[in-house]
Design an enzyme around this catalytic site. Sequence first.
Site, mmCIF file in Angstrom:
data_model
loop_
_atom_site.group_PDB
_atom_site.id
_atom_site.type_symbol
_atom_site.label_atom_id
_atom_site.label_comp_id
_atom_site.label_asym_id
_atom_site.label_seq_id
_atom_site.Cartn_x
_atom_site.Cartn_y
_atom_site.Cartn_z
ATOM 1 N N SER A 108 0.825 -1.306 0.175
ATOM 2 C CA SER A 108 -0.126 0.175 -0.013
ATOM 3 C C SER A 108 1.069 1.206 -0.027
ATOM 4 C CB SER A 108 -0.961 -0.071 1.383
ATOM 5 O OG SER A 108 -1.492 1.563 1.292
ATOM 6 N N TYR B 150 -2.217 -1.359 10.817
ATOM 7 C CA TYR B 150 -2.364 -1.549 9.323
ATOM 8 C C TYR B 150 -0.935 -1.097 8.696
ATOM 9 C CZ TYR B 150 -3.635 -1.552 4.252
ATOM 10 O OH TYR B 150 -3.607 -1.877 2.919
HETATM 11 N N1 LIG Z 1 -8.557 -0.594 -1.737
HETATM 12 C C1 LIG Z 1 -7.582 0.032 -1.208
HETATM 13 O O1 LIG Z 1 -7.807 1.496 -1.043
HETATM 14 C C2 LIG Z 1 -6.290 -0.365 -1.030
HETATM 15 C C3 LIG Z 1 -5.222 0.513 -0.757
HETATM 16 C C4 LIG Z 1 -4.120 -0.063 -0.764
HETATM 17 C C5 LIG Z 1 -3.464 -1.343 -0.588
HETATM 18 N N2 LIG Z 1 -4.805 -2.283 -0.667
HETATM 19 C C6 LIG Z 1 -4.489 -3.751 -0.444
HETATM 20 O O2 LIG Z 1 -4.989 -4.298 -1.492
HETATM 21 C C7 LIG Z 1 -5.289 -5.714 -1.113
HETATM 22 C C8 LIG Z 1 -6.562 -6.164 -1.753
HETATM 23 O O3 LIG Z 1 -7.758 -5.202 -1.125
HETATM 24 P P1 LIG Z 1 -8.863 -4.624 -1.859
HETATM 25 O O4 LIG Z 1 -8.870 -3.285 -2.085
HETATM 26 O O5 LIG Z 1 -9.022 -5.382 -3.306
HETATM 27 O O6 LIG Z 1 -10.277 -5.059 -0.945
HETATM 28 P P2 LIG Z 1 -11.341 -5.868 -0.814
HETATM 29 O O7 LIG Z 1 -12.391 -5.990 -2.020
HETATM 30 O O8 LIG Z 1 -12.037 -5.935 0.439
HETATM 31 O O9 LIG Z 1 -10.546 -7.564 -1.025
HETATM 32 C C9 LIG Z 1 -9.890 -8.061 -0.028
HETATM 33 C C10 LIG Z 1 -9.881 -9.545 -0.409
HETATM 34 O O10 LIG Z 1 -8.972 -10.213 0.731
HETATM 35 C C11 LIG Z 1 -9.676 -11.373 1.095
HETATM 36 N N3 LIG Z 1 -9.444 -11.902 2.422
HETATM 37 C C12 LIG Z 1 -9.429 -11.081 3.556
HETATM 38 N N4 LIG Z 1 -9.064 -11.907 4.600
HETATM 39 C C13 LIG Z 1 -8.614 -13.064 4.066
HETATM 40 C C14 LIG Z 1 -8.008 -14.338 4.404
HETATM 41 N N5 LIG Z 1 -7.883 -14.561 5.789
HETATM 42 N N6 LIG Z 1 -8.069 -15.320 3.674
HETATM 43 C C15 LIG Z 1 -8.066 -15.341 2.193
HETATM 44 N N7 LIG Z 1 -8.631 -14.064 1.607
HETATM 45 C C16 LIG Z 1 -8.841 -12.975 2.620
HETATM 46 C C17 LIG Z 1 -11.224 -10.873 0.986
HETATM 47 O O11 LIG Z 1 -11.770 -12.094 0.917
HETATM 48 P P3 LIG Z 1 -13.407 -12.439 1.671
HETATM 49 O O12 LIG Z 1 -14.376 -11.808 0.595
HETATM 50 O O13 LIG Z 1 -13.569 -13.636 2.202
HETATM 51 O O14 LIG Z 1 -13.449 -11.194 2.772
HETATM 52 C C18 LIG Z 1 -11.247 -10.289 -0.183
HETATM 53 O O15 LIG Z 1 -11.292 -11.137 -1.265
HETATM 54 C C19 LIG Z 1 -5.473 -5.816 0.386
HETATM 55 O O16 LIG Z 1 -3.832 -6.409 0.815
HETATM 56 C C20 LIG Z 1 -5.158 -4.410 0.795
HETATM 57 O O17 LIG Z 1 -4.610 -3.941 1.979
HETATM 58 C C21 LIG Z 1 -5.946 -1.697 -0.900
#
Ligand SMILES: NC(=O)c1ccc[n+]([C@@H]2O[C@H](COP(=O)([O-])OP(=O)(O)OC[C@H]3O[C@@H](n4cnc5c(N)ncnc54)[C@H](OP(=O)(O)O)[C@@H]3O)[C@@H](O)[C@H]2O)c1
Length: 275
Positions: free
Chosen positions: A132, A145
């Site tokens: 991130s 985080y």
């Molecule tokens: N969106 C942002 O602004 C942002 C910014 C910087 C970095 N990120 C990073 O991007 C990555 C993806 O996030 P996203 O933005 O795509 O959010 P998201 O739509 O909430 O997706 C997160 C995914 O992680 C899965 N997950 C959570 N806990 C898990 C576990 N114990 N085992 C396996 N899967 C798990 C969730 O599965 P479930 O459906 O089962 O909950 C979901 O598929 C994360 O690492 C996040 O920190 C996001």
Amino acid sequence: MAQTVFITGTSTGIGAAAVRLFAAHGWQVAATMRNPADAKFSNLPGVRVYALDVTDAASVQRAVAQAQREFGRLDVLLNNAGYGLVGPFETATPAQIQQQFATNVFGVFAVTQAVLPAMRAQKSGVIINITSVGGRTAFPMNSLYHATKFGLDGFSESLWYELAPFGIQVKVVAPGGVATDFAGRSLHLTADPNGEANPYAGQMRAVLDAFSSRGGAASQPEHIAEIIYQAATDGKNQLRYIAGDDAERLLGAKAHMTESDFMQMIQQNFLGNNG
Ligand SMILES: NC(=O)c1ccc[n+]([C@@H]2O[C@H](COP(=O)([O-])OP(=O)(O)OC[C@H]3O[C@@H](n4cnc5c(N)ncnc54)[C@H](OP(=O)(O)O)[C@@H]3O)[C@@H](O)[C@H]2O)c1
């Protein structure tokens, strides 16, 4: 033989967008998620869905072994699963802290260790860790985080050296804000932002408001998937890929300002009168 990518956390967001993009480029895709019933792409050619909870070591071993058996090889690992934990550090429960690290850090360790023997044997592979902008700079009310994402950033930089002699590249994709479920259903809080007994309530509300008012600047997950695909295929030794205009602007400012000026700006932008 088509190349194979193994992705964690593909039910929504960046992971789901990455599944679609790699599949569109003709890759074989091991799309893993906690609940395979959530898969919205099981009929895409080349995509197979596997159950994998990154906090469950047995499910990691099972999914990696099954994908290797069914696809024959693993070329790229995308450690994407993760979630945000927002709120005061003081009120975070041990279970919340444990879960945050179990998912964002130890989960990455487990999946990476599971694929390394095969990548080392084939003398090639790319490991991409989604960190991130919050793995390079910190905002208020996000200490745990940031601890996970700063941790992953340093882990990845060291691993880059360790795995290079085996032909394995390590990469970090660091997104800014992305329009996914991250700030909605996936977000965990360590305190009630409206709780009368919460001494940090004002700071918490200010930070949550600041994040939601920045929603318009957020990237689409498809854009982050493009950068992930580039990292997977460009053959470069580049470690970090900053993903999103907001992330580039912020880290650019950090590089050009003094530390105290930058921190004062963040304090003002996120906390205003609550700082
Ligand atoms: N969106 C942002 O602004 C942002 C910014 C910087 C970095 N990120 C990073 O991007 C990555 C993806 O996030 P996203 O933005 O795509 O959010 P998201 O739509 O909430 O997706 C997160 C995914 O992680 C899965 N997950 C959570 N806990 C898990 C576990 N114990 N085992 C396996 N899967 C798990 C969730 O599965 P479930 O459906 O089962 O909950 C979901 O598929 C994360 O690492 C996040 O920190 C996001």
